[in-house]
Write a protein that holds these residues in place. Structure first.
Motif, mmCIF file in Angstrom:
data_model
loop_
_atom_site.group_PDB
_atom_site.id
_atom_site.type_symbol
_atom_site.label_atom_id
_atom_site.label_comp_id
_atom_site.label_asym_id
_atom_site.label_seq_id
_atom_site.Cartn_x
_atom_site.Cartn_y
_atom_site.Cartn_z
ATOM 1 N N GLU A 55 0.922 -1.213 0.089
ATOM 2 C CA GLU A 55 -0.118 -0.083 -0.013
ATOM 3 C C GLU A 55 0.820 1.344 0.072
ATOM 4 O OE1 GLU A 55 -3.556 2.410 -0.343
ATOM 5 O OE2 GLU A 55 -3.218 0.130 -0.201
ATOM 6 N N ALA A 56 1.104 2.242 -1.172
ATOM 7 C CA ALA A 56 1.833 3.463 -1.175
ATOM 8 C C ALA A 56 0.997 3.864 -0.803
ATOM 9 C CB ALA A 56 1.947 3.508 -2.477
ATOM 10 N N LYS A 57 1.516 5.312 -0.181
ATOM 11 C CA LYS A 57 0.984 6.561 0.220
ATOM 12 C C LYS A 57 2.199 7.615 -0.247
ATOM 13 C CE LYS A 57 -2.699 4.942 2.550
ATOM 14 N NZ LYS A 57 -3.472 5.059 1.558
ATOM 15 N N ARG A 58 1.868 9.021 -0.648
ATOM 16 C CA ARG A 58 2.784 10.187 -0.753
ATOM 17 C C ARG A 58 3.559 10.343 0.684
ATOM 18 N NH1 ARG A 58 -0.506 15.131 1.013
ATOM 19 N NH2 ARG A 58 -2.255 15.061 1.557
ATOM 20 N N PHE A 59 4.621 10.947 0.381
ATOM 21 C CA PHE A 59 5.933 11.093 1.533
ATOM 22 C C PHE A 59 5.072 12.024 2.627
ATOM 23 C CE2 PHE A 59 8.870 12.158 -2.306
ATOM 24 C CZ PHE A 59 8.700 11.236 -2.743
ATOM 25 N N ALA A 60 4.211 12.349 2.723
ATOM 26 C CA ALA A 60 3.483 13.021 3.662
ATOM 27 C C ALA A 60 2.742 12.522 4.870
ATOM 28 C CB ALA A 60 2.810 15.159 3.324
ATOM 29 N N VAL A 61 2.209 11.223 4.551
ATOM 30 C CA VAL A 61 1.064 10.472 4.998
ATOM 31 C C VAL A 61 2.140 9.267 5.491
ATOM 32 C CG1 VAL A 61 -0.360 8.726 5.032
ATOM 33 C CG2 VAL A 61 -0.269 11.194 3.334
ATOM 34 N N ASP A 62 1.834 8.936 7.536
ATOM 35 C CA ASP A 62 2.632 8.012 7.470
ATOM 36 C C ASP A 62 2.273 6.738 6.987
ATOM 37 O OD1 ASP A 62 3.443 6.139 9.448
ATOM 38 O OD2 ASP A 62 2.553 7.353 10.531
ATOM 39 N N PRO A 63 2.612 5.950 6.938
ATOM 40 C CA PRO A 63 2.302 4.523 6.193
ATOM 41 C C PRO A 63 1.323 4.081 7.302
ATOM 42 C CG PRO A 63 4.468 4.547 5.592
ATOM 43 C CD PRO A 63 4.035 5.964 6.849
ATOM 44 N N TYR A 64 2.110 3.970 8.149
ATOM 45 C CA TYR A 64 0.732 2.895 9.388
ATOM 46 C C TYR A 64 -0.297 3.198 8.957
ATOM 47 C CZ TYR A 64 0.790 0.663 14.082
ATOM 48 O OH TYR A 64 0.303 0.204 15.342
ATOM 49 N N SER A 65 -0.362 4.091 8.562
ATOM 50 C CA SER A 65 -2.073 4.235 8.932
ATOM 51 C C SER A 65 -3.119 3.852 8.413
ATOM 52 C CB SER A 65 -2.390 6.005 8.739
ATOM 53 O OG SER A 65 -1.552 6.823 7.504
ATOM 54 N N ALA A 66 -2.593 3.306 6.753
ATOM 55 C CA ALA A 66 -3.295 2.591 5.750
ATOM 56 C C ALA A 66 -3.168 0.966 6.171
ATOM 57 C CB ALA A 66 -2.191 2.747 5.356
ATOM 58 N N LYS A 67 -2.913 0.093 7.528
ATOM 59 C CA LYS A 67 -2.202 -0.789 7.888
ATOM 60 C C LYS A 67 -4.414 -1.950 7.713
ATOM 61 C CE LYS A 67 -2.110 -2.207 12.372
ATOM 62 N NZ LYS A 67 -1.956 -2.245 13.412
ATOM 63 N N GLU A 68 -4.989 -1.239 7.873
ATOM 64 C CA GLU A 68 -6.375 -1.776 7.851
ATOM 65 C C GLU A 68 -7.244 -2.136 5.949
ATOM 66 O OE1 GLU A 68 -7.484 -3.848 10.188
ATOM 67 O OE2 GLU A 68 -5.813 -3.086 11.863
ATOM 68 N N ILE A 83 3.071 -4.975 3.056
ATOM 69 C CA ILE A 83 4.008 -3.670 3.118
ATOM 70 C C ILE A 83 4.225 -2.379 2.946
ATOM 71 C CG2 ILE A 83 6.195 -3.016 2.007
ATOM 72 C CD1 ILE A 83 6.538 -5.903 0.650
ATOM 73 N N LEU A 84 3.649 -1.458 4.070
ATOM 74 C CA LEU A 84 3.132 -0.364 4.454
ATOM 75 C C LEU A 84 4.345 0.167 3.199
ATOM 76 C CD1 LEU A 84 0.835 -0.601 7.525
ATOM 77 C CD2 LEU A 84 0.874 -0.742 4.908
ATOM 78 N N SER A 85 4.342 1.644 2.640
ATOM 79 C CA SER A 85 4.804 2.775 2.257
ATOM 80 C C SER A 85 5.330 3.739 1.962
ATOM 81 C CB SER A 85 6.774 2.286 1.629
ATOM 82 O OG SER A 85 7.092 2.431 1.121
ATOM 83 N N ASN A 86 5.050 5.139 2.190
ATOM 84 C CA ASN A 86 5.610 6.362 1.569
ATOM 85 C C ASN A 86 6.800 6.781 0.795
ATOM 86 O OD1 ASN A 86 7.067 6.611 3.443
ATOM 87 N ND2 ASN A 86 6.300 8.473 4.444
ATOM 88 N N GLY A 87 7.551 5.487 0.247
ATOM 89 C CA GLY A 87 8.782 5.567 -0.252
ATOM 90 C C GLY A 87 9.883 6.519 0.891
ATOM 91 N N GLN A 88 9.881 6.778 2.126
ATOM 92 C CA GLN A 88 11.302 6.948 2.950
ATOM 93 C C GLN A 88 10.580 6.015 4.376
ATOM 94 O OE1 GLN A 88 9.432 10.919 3.249
ATOM 95 N NE2 GLN A 88 10.726 11.858 1.525
ATOM 96 N N GLU A 89 9.104 5.885 4.304
ATOM 97 C CA GLU A 89 8.868 5.044 5.756
ATOM 98 C C GLU A 89 8.492 3.453 5.457
ATOM 99 O OE1 GLU A 89 7.711 6.706 9.390
ATOM 100 O OE2 GLU A 89 7.173 8.845 7.523
ATOM 101 N N MET A 104 13.972 -1.660 6.877
ATOM 102 C CA MET A 104 14.664 0.048 6.190
ATOM 103 C C MET A 104 14.538 -0.659 4.431
ATOM 104 S SD MET A 104 18.544 0.130 8.215
ATOM 105 C CE MET A 104 18.914 0.760 7.287
ATOM 106 N N GLY A 105 13.608 -1.510 4.003
ATOM 107 C CA GLY A 105 13.776 -1.454 3.141
ATOM 108 C C GLY A 105 12.624 -2.931 2.311
ATOM 109 N N MET A 106 12.691 -2.957 1.044
ATOM 110 C CA MET A 106 12.234 -3.968 0.644
ATOM 111 C C MET A 106 12.890 -5.516 0.547
ATOM 112 S SD MET A 106 9.486 -2.284 0.328
ATOM 113 C CE MET A 106 8.982 -1.176 0.083
ATOM 114 N N PRO A 107 11.939 -6.761 1.100
ATOM 115 C CA PRO A 107 12.003 -8.568 0.818
ATOM 116 C C PRO A 107 12.768 -8.445 -0.666
ATOM 117 C CG PRO A 107 9.918 -7.685 1.202
ATOM 118 C CD PRO A 107 10.304 -6.723 1.438
ATOM 119 N N SER A 108 13.422 -9.775 -1.034
ATOM 120 C CA SER A 108 13.464 -10.303 -2.027
ATOM 121 C C SER A 108 12.477 -11.460 -2.544
ATOM 122 C CB SER A 108 14.551 -10.558 -1.868
ATOM 123 O OG SER A 108 14.541 -12.125 -1.658
#
Length: 780
Positions: A55-68, A83-89, A104-108
C-alpha cells in the motif's frame, strides 16, 4: 506538493534493488483489483501466487495509518503479508503474527517465499507450535549428559513469552561463565524445530569468538549447519551464519544479504555493537533481534564514565528495554554475577587491595613529574613493579602451597608486559620454583624460564594462539601477562588468580576482566578466585558491594600508624585513553631501571565477597528497600506517621533505624546513600522517596543546581566577560569530571584566550580557589 506517484517511483527503485522485475507482471502487478478496492502493488511468488500487498502513500502521509485498508486487500487477494510505504518509511506486516514493524527496505521474492514456507510448517500460532517442543530438562553436550539449569529454563520461557506477545527485540544479560552461547543454542534449536525461524545470523566482534560459537553450535545444533563468514562472497551453505559486524556490513545490499534474509539475528556482547555504522548494520535486517551480554549494565558496579552510561542506554533502547520514566534498563532476562554466585553456579571471589606509593602518588625523575596515570603507558619503574610482584608473592604464599594456580595479569602496554614477565620469572623464590617443579613434574630450570609468559597481539610474531593454548592445556606457563587479549572472550575454568595492574575507567571493562576467574572448576576443586588489585579498580567501581559493612583488616597504612579502613574516597590511578596509549607508543617508552626509585606498599586490605558476606547489587538493594518501606507502611505505625506527614520524636527515629538495620539487608543511612548515590540523603528522605512523597534529584540535576547556586552566590562579583567564561565552564562541570587548571589551556577555553585570559579575568589566586570550590561541588 508531492503525490503518491512520486512515492511509487521510489518504491519501484527499492523493489528493483531487492531483485524484483517491475515490468514482469508475473512478479509484480499494480492496481490489482480486490473485493474492497485496488491494491497498489501485488508481489507474487515464482508460481505467480500472491505473496504481499504493498500500500503506497505520498511522502507526507504516515504509511502505518493504512494498515487496515491494506489488510483487507491482502485478505481478499490471499496474500499473507502486507508492506506499507510512502517511499521513505516502510512497514512489514505478517498480520497473523503481531503488528506492522518498521523496516529499512523491501524483501526479495526468495525471502518472502521462504517465510511463507516457514508458516506452512508451523503448527498453528507461535504459542501452539512452541508447546509441541518443550524446553529440554536434560541434553547431550560435548559427550556429557547435562541437566538444564533453572536460570536457563527461565531464560527460554521468558524468550518464548516475549515472542508470543509480539516482541521482536530482546536482551539477555547473563554473567560471564553462565553459558550465554549454550543457552542461545538451546533457544535456536527449539525455534528451528517449531518453525519460528529457518535462518540465523550470529554476530561477534572478533573472529576468535566466532570460532568458539561454531564449536558450540556444531555440537548442540548438528542438524542445522553453521558456517563462519570470513569475507568475500556470502555463504549459502549454513542455516546459521556466524560473522563479525564488519564482515557482515560489507555483505549488505544487492548481491548480498537482503533485509529479510535472516529470521533471527543474535548479537553477542551487544553493548559493543550499538553505535555508529554497526547500529545501521543491525537495523538492516527485518528479523527477531536478541542481544547477549555479560555486562551492558554491571549492576552492582558504579559507572563513572558518561560515555559508558550513554552506551548502556543506547543498548537498552535498541532492544526496546529502556524505561524512560525510571531512566533504567529492564532486560528480557537477567542473571547477574551475584545471583549466580549465590546459586552456586559461579565461583565466589575475594579482593585483595594494595596500594604502592609510586602507583598512587607518582614520582619525580630527572626533573620531570611522572603522574600516576603514566605508569605502564609511557614510563615504567622496575622498582614499582618489583614492589607489586613481591607483595603478590607474599600475600599468595600460603594459598599457593596447596597447588600451582593459573593466573592472568592485566597489563597496560606491551612494554610493561615484557618487564612484568621478566620480573615475575626472576623474583619467583627458589623454594617456590622447586615446589612448583615437583608439583607439575617439570624441571626447576623450565619453571624458572616459563613460569610467566606474555600474551599480546604481538606474541609469537603476531600469532599468539599457540601460547594461549599452552596456558590453557600445559602446566606452564602458570602466569599469562595479557594486554587486551584475555580480558574478553577467553574461557579457562582453571584460572584462580587475577592481578589488576591496568587501571580502567570502564565498569564494563572491569566486569569483563573480573569474569575471567568466575567459572567453577570441579576438576581442580576450584570454588573461589582472588583478585589482587594494585590500581584501585575495585574501589573505583565499588566492587565491595553496597551492604558490606567493614572489610577485614590485614595491614596498616605506612606512616599513618592507623588501620586502613577503605571508607574514604581514594585517589586512584586514572586509566589512559586509547588516544593516549597510541601517543605513548608513537613517542616511545621510558624504563626507569631497578634501584633508581624507592617504592613501598602504603595500604592493603582484603574484602570477602560471596554467600557469607555477599556484595549486594545496587539495583537489588534499592528495590528491596522500596519493597521493605511499602510493606512497613501497612504494619509499622511509625512509617504510617511519616506517610501522613506527621513529625516523629527522636526515640521513634532511633527505634525505626534499629528495626531497619537488621538482616538480611541491614538498611542504614550510609548504605542507602551509596545505593541511591545521594551523598546528603537522610533516612527520612529515603523513606519519603520510597513512599512516593518525594523524589531525588539525579546527579546531573544536583550538579546543575549546585553550580547555579554557586554562580548566584558570586553574582555580585561577576562581570559580563567572566559570565561568558563561566558558561563555557558549566558544560565541563556538568560532565562530572574533575576540574584542573590545565583545562583552561584546552578548547573551548583556548579559543577565548585560555589560561592567561582566565587569570586576567579572575586573578590567579581566585581562579585556584574557584577550581577547588567546583571540585568540592562535584564530589557532593
Amino acid at each position: 506538493m508531492s503525490t503518491e506517484a512520486d512515492a511509487r517511483m521510489v518504491i519501484d527503485k527499492l523493489l528493483e534493488k531487492a531483485g524484483w522485475v517491475i515490468m514482469n507482471k508475473a512478479q509484480v502487478s499494480t492496481e490489482e483489483a480486490s473485493a474492497d478496492g485496488r491494491a497498489d502493488y501485488l508481489l507474487k511468488d515464482s508460481r505467480t501466487r500472491p505473496l504481499a500487498v504493498i500500500e503506497a502513500k505520498r511522502f507526507a502521509v504516515d504509511p502505518y495509518s493504512a494498515k487496515e485498508q491494506a489488510k483487507s486487500y491482502a485478505q481478499a487477494l490471499g496474500a499473507p503479508f502486507v508492506i506499507l510505504s510512502n517511499g521513505q518509511e516502510h512497514y512489514f506486516w505478517d498480520y497473523t503474527d503481531g503488528d506492522a514493524r518498521p523496516v529499512m527496505g523491501m524483501p526479495s521474492q526468495a525471502d518472502l517465499e521462504r517465510r511463507v514456507n516457514i508458516k506452512a510448517h508451523r503448527r498453528g500460532s507461535f504459542q501452539e507450535s512452541l508447546a509441541v517442543f518443550p524446553c529440554p530438562v536434560r541434553f547431550a553436550f560435548k559427550g556429557e549428559e547435562i541437566e538444564t539449569r533453572p536460570y536457563q529454563m527461565e531464560c527460554l520461557r521468558k524468550a518464548d513469552d516475549a515472542l508470543i506477545s509480539g516482541r521482536r527485540r530482546m536482551l539477555f544479560e547473563m554473567a560471564t561463565g553462565t553459558g550465554k552461547t549454550l543457552t542461545i543454542a538451546m533457544l535456536m534449536k527449539r525455534w528451528f524445530q517449531a518453525a519460528i525461524v529457518s535462518r540465523v545470523l550470529f554476530l561477534v566482534d572478533r573472529i576468535e569468538l566466532a570460532k568458539q560459537a561454531k564449536e558450540t553450535f556444531d555440537d548442540y545444533l548438528g542438524d542445522w549447519p553453521s558456517v563462519i563468514l570470513y569475507g568475500g562472497k556470502r555463504s549459502l551453505q549454513g542455516q546459521i551464519v556466524i560473522g563479525t559486524l564488519d564482515t557482515i556490513a560489507a555483505q549488505l545490499g544487492p548481491g548480498g544479504f537482503g533485509h529479510a534474509y535472516f529470521d533471527l539475528v543474535v548479537t553477542d556482547e551487544c553493548h559493543r555493537s550499538i553505535y555508529n555504522t554497526h547500529r545501521a548494520t543491525l537495523g538492516h535486517f527485518d528479523a527477531i533481534h536478541i542481544g547477549l551480554t555479560a555486562t551492558p549494565n554491571p549492576g552492582e558496579l558504579r559507572m563513572i564514565s558518561e560515555h559508558e552510561r550513554r552506551l548502556v542506554r543506547n543498548t537498552y533502547m535498541f532492544f526496546d528495554c529502556w524505561d524512560s520514566a525510571k531512566k533504567e534498563g529492564s532486560p528480557t532476562f537477567e542473571y547477574g554475577i551475584q545471583r549466580a554466585i549465590s546459586d552456586g553456579h559461579l565461583a565466589k571471589y575475594r579482593v585483595y587491595h594494595a596500594e604502592s606509593v609510586l602507583t598512587y602518588e607518582g614520582a619525580e625523575w630527572e626533573g620531570e613529574e611522572i603522574k600516576p596515570g603514566a605508569w605502564g603507558r609511557d614510563v615504567e619503574s622496575e622498582d614499582r613493579l618489583k614492589t607489586i610482584i613481591q607483595e603478590y608473592y607474599s600475600a599468595d604464599n600460603e594459598r599457593s602451597l596447596e597447588r600451582p594456580r593459573k593466573t592472568i595479569v592485566f597489563a597496560v602496554s606491551e612494554k610493561q608486559a615484557s618487564i612484568l614477565v621478566r620480573l615475575l620469572n626472576r623474583l619467583l623464590s627458589d623454594e617456590d620454583c622447586l615446589r612448583i617443579a615437583s608439583q607439575i613434574n617439570r624441571s626447576p630450570s623450565q619453571v624458572r624460564q616459563d613460569y610467566a609468559k606474555k600474551i599480546t597481539c604481538y606474541t609469537n610474531n603476531g600469532n599468539p594462539k599457540p601460547v594461549i593454548d599452552e596456558f590453557r592445556y600445559d602446566p606452564l606457563p602458570l602466569v599469562a601477562v595479557s594486554v587486551d587479549m584475555l580480558d574478553t572472550g577467553y574461557d579457562h575454568k582453571e584460572v584462580e588468580t587475577l592481578l589488576m595492574l591496568r587501571p580502567t575507567q570502564s565498569a564494563i571493562k572491569y566486569a569483563q576482566m573480573r569474569g575471567r576467574g568466575s567459572r567453577l572448576c570441579p576438576k581442580i576443586g576450584k570454588a573461589e578466585f582472588i583478585i589482587y588489585d594494585f590500581v584501585g579498580n575495585t574501589k573505583r567501581f565499588n566492587d565491595q558491594g553496597e551492604a558490606y559493612h567493614k572489610p577485614r583488616l590485614v595491614g596498616t597504612a605506612p606512616l599513618s600508624g592507623v588501620g586502613y579502613s577503605g571508607e574514604a574516597e581514594e585517589d586512584v590511578p586514572k586509566a589512559a585513553s586509547d588516544e593516549e596509549n597510541y601517543k605513548a607508543r608513537k613517542e616511545g617508552f621510558q624504563v626507569i631501571v631497578e634501584g633508581s626509585l624507592t617504592d613501598e606498599i602504603r595500604a592493603r586490605e582484603i574484602i570477602l565477597v560471596g554467600p557469607e558476606g555477599l556484595a549486594v547489587d545496587r539495583k537489588t538493594y534499592r528495590e528491596k528497600w522500596e519493597e521493605k518501606i511499602v510493606e512497613l507502611r501497612k504494619t509499622d505505625p511509625t512509617v504510617e506517621k511519616i506517610f501522613r506527614g506527621e513529625e516523629l520524636t527522636e526515640d521513634e527515629w532511633t527505634e525505626l533505624a534499629g528495626r531497619l538495620n537488621s538482616p538480611e539487608y541491614y538498611f542504614k543511612e550510609d548504605s542507602l546513600r551509596k545505593a541511591f548515590e545521594q551523598p546528603t540523603g537522610s533516612l527520612s528522605d529515603f523513606i519519603r522517596v520510597a513512599l512516593g512523597l518525594d523524589r531525588f534529584l539525579s546527579r546531573e540535576e544536583r550538579i546543575e543546581k549546585a553550580f547555579n547556586t554557586w554562580v548566584t552566590e558570586h553574582s555580585s562579583n561577576i562581570n559580563p566577560a567572566q559570565a561568558q567564561m563561566l558558561r563555557l565552564l558549566k558544560a565541563r562541570v556538568m560532565t562530572g569530571e574533575e576540574i584542573t587548571i590545565r583545562l583552561f589551556s584546552q578548547p573551548p577555553f583556548s579559543l577565548w584566550g585560555g589560561l592567561t585570559r582566565m587569570e586576567q579575568l579572575f586573578g590567579k589566586e581566585r581562579l585556584l580557589q574557584m577550581v577547588d570550590e567546583l571540585n568540592t561541588l562535584l564530589a557532593a
